[in-house]
Design a protein around this motif. Structure first.
Motif, PDB file in Angstrom:
ATOM      1  N   HIS A 101      -2.721   9.974  10.050  1.00  0.00           N
ATOM      2  CA  HIS A 101      -2.690  10.451  11.430  1.00  0.00           C
ATOM      3  C   HIS A 101      -4.108  10.668  11.952  1.00  0.00           C
ATOM      4  N   GLU A 106      -5.963   6.703  16.692  1.00  0.00           N
ATOM      5  CA  GLU A 106      -5.571   6.816  18.100  1.00  0.00           C
ATOM      6  C   GLU A 106      -6.650   6.213  19.005  1.00  0.00           C
ATOM      7  N   THR A 125       5.194   7.917  24.637  1.00  0.00           N
ATOM      8  CA  THR A 125       4.530   8.522  23.479  1.00  0.00           C
ATOM      9  C   THR A 125       5.013   7.929  22.172  1.00  0.00           C
ATOM     10  N   ARG A 129       2.765   5.993  19.422  1.00  0.00           N
ATOM     11  CA  ARG A 129       2.689   6.457  18.035  1.00  0.00           C
ATOM     12  C   ARG A 129       3.062   5.334  17.068  1.00  0.00           C
ATOM     13  N   GLN A 130       4.022   4.526  17.434  1.00  0.00           N
ATOM     14  CA  GLN A 130       4.427   3.430  16.556  1.00  0.00           C
ATOM     15  C   GLN A 130       3.325   2.376  16.436  1.00  0.00           C
ATOM     16  N   CYS A 132       0.169   3.152  16.517  1.00  0.00           N
ATOM     17  CA  CYS A 132      -0.756   3.804  15.588  1.00  0.00           C
ATOM     18  C   CYS A 132      -0.266   3.637  14.151  1.00  0.00           C
ATOM     19  N   ARG A 133       1.028   3.786  13.936  1.00  0.00           N
ATOM     20  CA  ARG A 133       1.602   3.641  12.606  1.00  0.00           C
ATOM     21  C   ARG A 133       1.362   2.228  12.060  1.00  0.00           C
ATOM     22  N   ALA A 509      -1.893  12.622  20.463  1.00  0.00           N
ATOM     23  CA  ALA A 509      -0.507  12.148  20.328  1.00  0.00           C
ATOM     24  C   ALA A 509      -0.154  11.712  18.913  1.00  0.00           C
ATOM     25  N   TRP A 510      -1.130  11.217  18.113  1.00  0.00           N
ATOM     26  CA  TRP A 510      -0.806  10.637  16.817  1.00  0.00           C
ATOM     27  C   TRP A 510      -1.028  11.669  15.713  1.00  0.00           C
ATOM     28  N   ASP A 550       8.265  11.245  15.009  1.00  0.00           N
ATOM     29  CA  ASP A 550       8.442  10.672  16.350  1.00  0.00           C
ATOM     30  C   ASP A 550       9.615  11.307  17.081  1.00  0.00           C
ATOM     31  N   TYR A 553       9.408  13.739  20.038  1.00  0.00           N
ATOM     32  CA  TYR A 553       9.050  13.286  21.381  1.00  0.00           C
ATOM     33  C   TYR A 553      10.202  12.571  22.095  1.00  0.00           C
TER      34      TYR A 553
END
Length: 971
Positions: A101, A106, A125, A129-130, A132-133, A509-510, A550, A553
């Motif tokens: 994370h 990010e 969001t 995040r996905q 970033c993953r 966010a991440w 996740d 959110y």
């Protein structure tokens, strides 16, 4: 060799081995890696039952780029420990992990968005995040292969990731323990803030670089007569209090001026000043006496007078006006009194002796504000700009989005000048905090953040080591942890002893969200502000286990979680994410505690990282575990230094002095990189470069030659040849004594993580004791003695014992080469040196008396070999076997020792005479061998065409041109 001379070359037992002289490591190492993976060595070692566990817990690297040389150093050191502990009888487990994370990832995704003209805030969001993953997953795969290429063993097929669903669930659960035990609170206080990244930063995310700042000396004029003890005299009511600051942008947020009652202050009058000076003759100013001259110089004052001393009571009786009072067009923004307040943090080392106090923009200022009830200001936005409606300066930026200085400082300075408050200005180059990610300057900014109170008493039933996070941490440091090197204890202790509360929240966010709900309209200090409910916590953990963080959110999550527990409309959901140091600080719970290959008590035997992690992972893990577990999550901490270039300079791409591990491996192989680590003192900064690597490669070649000699002379060795130690010649028993000594050195060294000490002892043994002494002497017996001879059998037995110990002693460090050596002797599809333990070495091999005797013999030998080298250099002889020196020995005990062995064999001469007679003056003497003198004589007789010794009996045996020994060996 003439036609009549027999050719005995085929009758000599020369070394036989397919083990190559050259390692060819870059080409061959990948094959061993594939082999280890195919036969599953790591998992097979776990099948060895009944062994005490040893767990080195991996500090997770960040999944966002190729490995650098510091990564290699770190992982190789870890591998040394994991492998050596395993080979000393432990169940040594190593689960590699990754930190997934946080802002760096990010930031990369945001850069991609900006390149496409997209705004991150317009993207869902969960979708963000996905992305970033996926970014983290890609780099994990790359880094995993790069780490494996270093020869690092571990559970690579099942690492831990902080973004795994279970990890996210546990991190949230650990956070909610703070919620439940009362250490979590929301506070509005200044924190280190990055305007570029628009988030608060932890201390571990801050680095200091030289920065040129504006500096200003600012006049504050008295406002009101007041004070409880003394009313100011008339001369003070017309004097200016002068402050100095390197952050002019904070002046609009000023709420007080601090002084120190212990400092001597005076009232000073300007008598004359330069034409360009802001200071005017006749004006009076208040200054600390020690700083008055420096301030006057800065203000271009040419002459001044100290009128009188000013007491602390008089200072406290003053109330000042804000420098911008009345300049805001009647808005009244700065129409408030500015008190003079006592503060111990004020010094007279630099400045004026008076400190401008903006409680929203500095910790000392904030603490003073708390003490005296000063109001906070909220003039600075997350992007580092003033709020839009601030008079004069509204919307101006302190730091731009590109990390450069905005117009705010200059605007404030101009406004101070216009208000008549600017006494002097200048520039100052000094160390200043920057973000270690964006490299942009930081500011202190007051924002509502979530904190862990480290001095709040916790009633959680885990008070064995203290009842606050800080006391538990300090007690753990002193009582529960072994520090390598010991100085690590002092670093972490002082950091934790003096640190403020832990800022847990990030406005990003991440990451794992702060899984809590706050009551709408309630003050943060209200008892019901935070919703504390065990059933709610359990629901959140279960949801994260099933769907990952996740789910926090997704629409309707609040209502789903609070159903039947509380009215969702009455609570706000917190959307800040946790400091990533809380993620990695929690790894003890989801790795050590929860995995089957963890530990029974959730505590690691060792954490190992660089010295920077005293303020990073060691620190956050200590605080986090003390909050939720009651003690440190580790029993040992090892720290290593940083990597520098050959000249001792910090590596940087701009200087072109970086050394990439991938390049070293391509040129030399991973074992050379590992050997560089083994040869280095990791407790200090380590240097690396082309010349250093050449030296390492030379050491490697010498070691490889030692192992090749062993293999070549062990060809066909069978158990029937083995000789018991009691039946061995003294020379072999001396080698066994050295093995017993070394076994203790190696085991103690590995247990103390002293790899340099282990390697140095083994390298010296291989090069000095073996190659230059034992092997040199025993080549003759190994090559020329009959197979059944006692000397040859004893020597081969010792070589076998040497083989098993050297391969296992060196295997943790030279993983590829020792596998090569092992398989050259013991081939097999599922065989490996890394499945072996270091063999036990009998204590009765130790023989100090014999060792002392052979120390004397070796000194005498050095005297003889040095004397022969003189003759060889003069070309009197070509080889030592052409000599038969006379050796004069003064010490009768040494003489007796030399006569008790075949000293000619030991000196590799064809003959040798020992005598106690006084040596002639022309005899050769070596200072390192006192009492030993050598007279050179040539050997008498003919040269044996099989062993090359020159002896009188050559030619008198059945086999032509042989000595008696060789004639018998030929049968």
């Amino acid at each position: 060799m003439s036609a009549e001379t027999p050719d005995y070359r085929t009758t000599v037992f020369l070394p036989e081995t397919e083990f190559p002289m050259r390692g060819d490591l870059p080409k061959r190492e990948p094959d061993w890696l594939a082999r280890w993976e195919r036969i599953g060595i790591y998992d097979r070692l776990r099948e060895k039952l009944g062994r005490p566990p040893f767990v080195l817990h991996d500090g997770p690297p960040y999944a966002n780029g190729h490995l650098h040389i510091g990564h290699a150093l770190n992982k190789i050191l870890k591998d040394f420990i994991v492998r050596s502990q395993q080979m000393m009888g432990k169940d040594s487990r190593y689960v590699p992990g990754w930190d997934c994370h946080g802002l760096p990832i990010e930031w990369k995704i945001e850069e991609q968005y900006r390149a496409k003209g997209l705004n991150k805030d317009d993207v869902d969001t969960v979708a963000f995040r996905q992305e970033c993953r996926r970014f983290a997953e890609g780099w994990i795969d790359i880094q995993r292969e790069e780490f494996k290429r270093l020869g690092v063993t571990g559970k690579w097929d099942d690492p831990y990731l902080t973004m795994d669903y279970h990890a996210e669930a546990v991190i949230a659960d650990e956070f909610m323990k703070l919620l439940m035990n009362g250490s979590l609170y929301q506070g509005s206080k200044p924190v280190m803030w990055s305007p570029v990244e628009k988030t608060a930063l932890a201390e571990a995310e801050v680095e200091y670089h030289d920065h040129t700042s504006h500096q200003v000396w600012v006049r504050f004029k008295p406002r009101i007569v007041g004070g409880e003890t003394v009313s100011p005299a008339d001369d003070l009511l017309h004097a200016f209090v002068v402050i100095w600051t390197t952050t002019p942008w904070t002046i609009p947020q000023n709420r007080a001026v601090a002084f120190n009652p212990a400092i001597a202050y005076g009232l000073y009058r300007v008598e004359a000043s330069a034409e360009t000076a802001n200071a005017k003759p006749g004006e009076t100013i208040l200054l600390a006496d020690k700083l008055a001259e420096a301030v006057m110089t800065a203000a271009k004052v040419e002459n001044f007078t100290r009128l009188r001393e000013v007491s602390a009571d008089e200072l406290q009786g003053l109330t000042l006006s804000h420098p911008f009072h009345g300049v805001d067009g009647g808005n009244g923004e700065w129409d408030y009194p500015v008190p003079m307040l006592p503060g111990d943090h004020v010094t007279d080392d630099v400045g004026t002796g008076f400190v401008h106090t903006a409680p929203s923009h500095g910790d000392d200022d904030y603490q003073l504000g708390l003490k005296f009830g000063l109001p906070m200001t909220y003039n600075v936005e997350p992007d580092g700009s003033y709020r839009a409606d601030l008079p004069i300066f509204g919307g101006q930026q302190i730091i731009t989005p590109e990390g450069k200085e905005g117009p705010a400082n200059v605007s404030v300075i101009k406004a101070l000048h216009g208000a008549g408050a600017l006494l002097a200005k200048g520039k100052l180059k000094h160390s200043y905090p920057h973000s270690w990610r964006s490299k942009a300057p930081l500011i202190y900014r007051n924002t509502p953040q979530w904190f862990a109170a480290i001095d709040r008493k916790l009633d959680d039933g885990m008070g064995t080591y203290g009842d606050t996070i800080r006391t538990r941490a300090l007690t753990s440091i002193d009582q529960l942890v072994r520090w390598t090197p010991p100085t690590g204890r002092n670093r972490l202790y002082s950091m934790i002893e003096n640190r403020p509360d832990w800022v847990l929240s990030r406005q990003r966010a991440w990451g794992v969200p702060l899984t809590c709900f706050v009551k709408k309209g309630a003050k943060p200090t209200a008892p019901d502000f935070l919703l504390r409910n065990a059933e709610l916590n359990a629901r959140i953990v279960a949801a994260f286990e099933a769907e990952g963080a996740d789910v926090w959110y997704t629409a309707g999550f609040k209502e789903r979680m609070l159903a039947g527990i509380a009215d969702p409309a009455a609570y706000d959901q917190v959307f800040d994410v946790l400091d990533v140091w809380f993620d990695s600080g929690s790894t003890h719970a989801f790795v050590l505690r929860d995995r089957v290959d963890g530990t029974a008590d959730g505590i690691a035997d060792l954490y190992l990282e660089g010295t920077d992690q005293h303020r990073g992972w060691f620190h956050s893990s200590m605080l986090q575990a003390c909050a939720t577990k009651g003690r440190a999550p580790y029993r040992g901490v090892l720290t290593h230094g940083f990597t520098l270039d050959e000249k001792g300079m910090k590596m940087s791409k701009s200087l072109g002095n970086t050394v990439a591990p991938q390049e070293v491996i391509k040129d030399y192989g991973a074992d050379i990189l590992r050997l560089w680590v083994a040869q280095s003192d990791y407790t200090t900064d380590l240097r690396i470069g082309k010349e250093i690597l050449k030296g390492v490669a030379d050491s490697y070649r010498r070691l490889r030659n030692t192992m090749r000699f062993l293999l070549g002379n062990l060809a066909g060795f069978a158990e029937a040849e083995r000789v018991a130690p009691a039946d061995m010649p003294e020379l072999e028993r001396w080698v066994l004594h050295r093995l017993a000594e070394l076994d203790e050195v190696v085991r103690k060294g590995y247990a103390a993580y002293d790899f340099q000490g282990v390697f140095q002892a083994l390298f010296n043994f291989c090069t000095v004791d073996l190659s230059a002494f034992y092997f040199d002497i025993r080549k003759d017996a190994l090559y020329c003695d009959a197979p059944a001879s006692a000397n040859r059998r004893a020597a081969r037995t010792v070589l076998d014992l040497l083989f098993h110990r050297l391969t296992t002693w060196l295997a943790p460090m030279l993983v590829f080469t020792m596998e090569d050596v092992w398989l050259a002797r013991f081939p097999g599809d599922d065989n490996s040196v890394h499945l072996q333990d270091i063999p036990e070495t009998p204590a009765d091999w130790r023989n100090p008396e014999l060792a002392a005797k052979w120390d004397g013999i070796r000194r005498a030998r050095r005297g003889v070999t040095a004397a022969l080298e003189v003759q060889r250099t003069a070309k009197v002889i070509g080889a030592s076997l052409e000599a038969a020196p006379v050796v004069h020995v003064e010490d009768p005990d040494l003489l007796a020792a030399l006569k008790s062995v075949d000293f000619a064999d030991i000196c590799i001469t064809s003959d040798l005479q020992l005598t106690a007679d006084p040596a002639p003056n022309e005899a050769f003497r070596l200072p390192e061998a006192p009492g030993v003198a050598v007279v050179f004589e040539t050997a008498l007789g003919e040269k044996c065409e099989r062993c090359w010794k020159i002896l009188p009996d050559v030619g008198s045996h059945a086999h032509p041109c042989t000595c008696a020994r060789c004639n018998a060996a030929l049968g």
